[in-house]
Design a protein around this motif. Sequence first.
Motif, mmCIF file in Angstrom:
data_model
loop_
_atom_site.group_PDB
_atom_site.id
_atom_site.type_symbol
_atom_site.label_atom_id
_atom_site.label_comp_id
_atom_site.label_asym_id
_atom_site.label_seq_id
_atom_site.Cartn_x
_atom_site.Cartn_y
_atom_site.Cartn_z
ATOM 1 N N UNK A 41 0.975 -1.690 0.498
ATOM 2 C CA UNK A 41 0.491 0.171 0.417
ATOM 3 C C UNK A 41 0.706 0.804 0.118
ATOM 4 N N UNK A 42 0.652 1.702 -0.872
ATOM 5 C CA UNK A 42 1.164 3.667 -1.399
ATOM 6 C C UNK A 42 1.058 3.892 0.512
ATOM 7 N N UNK A 43 1.999 5.091 1.092
ATOM 8 C CA UNK A 43 2.049 5.820 2.606
ATOM 9 C C UNK A 43 2.749 6.892 2.441
ATOM 10 N N UNK A 44 1.724 7.970 2.637
ATOM 11 C CA UNK A 44 2.415 8.653 2.972
ATOM 12 C C UNK A 44 3.670 9.621 3.365
ATOM 13 N N UNK A 81 1.015 14.826 1.626
ATOM 14 C CA UNK A 81 -0.458 13.696 1.114
ATOM 15 C C UNK A 81 -0.855 14.929 -0.022
ATOM 16 N N UNK A 82 -1.337 15.041 -1.016
ATOM 17 C CA UNK A 82 -2.401 15.267 -1.620
ATOM 18 C C UNK A 82 -1.680 16.798 -2.019
ATOM 19 N N UNK A 83 0.016 16.494 -2.334
ATOM 20 C CA UNK A 83 0.836 18.084 -2.310
ATOM 21 C C UNK A 83 0.995 18.691 -1.351
#
Length: 92
Positions: free
Chosen positions: A37-40, A53-55
């Motif tokens: 799973x890709x984690x932040x 996360x999201x920039x």
Amino acid sequence: MGCCITMKFSEKRIDIAMNLPNKLMQWHAELRTATRKQLPFTSIDAKCIDAQFEGFNYSMQIVKGRCEKSDNGSVFTLTPQGNKLTLCLKQQ
């Protein structure tokens, strides 16, 4: 008498404490996720976890307790100090 966990959340801080009936007992919090799973998380060390996360960049400072990368399949383990964890959250 059993144990009692208390969690206090605010916008910039999380306090977690556990009242244990036996002073020799210890606890920890462990993050586990699905495999691959890709984690932040961009960096994990004893006193800080950084993420993106999201920039947006985020940081979680471990003020009371410590963080360890785990070799047992979890992402990291938070170990309290004196049965208390204090985490300060901020966006960078």
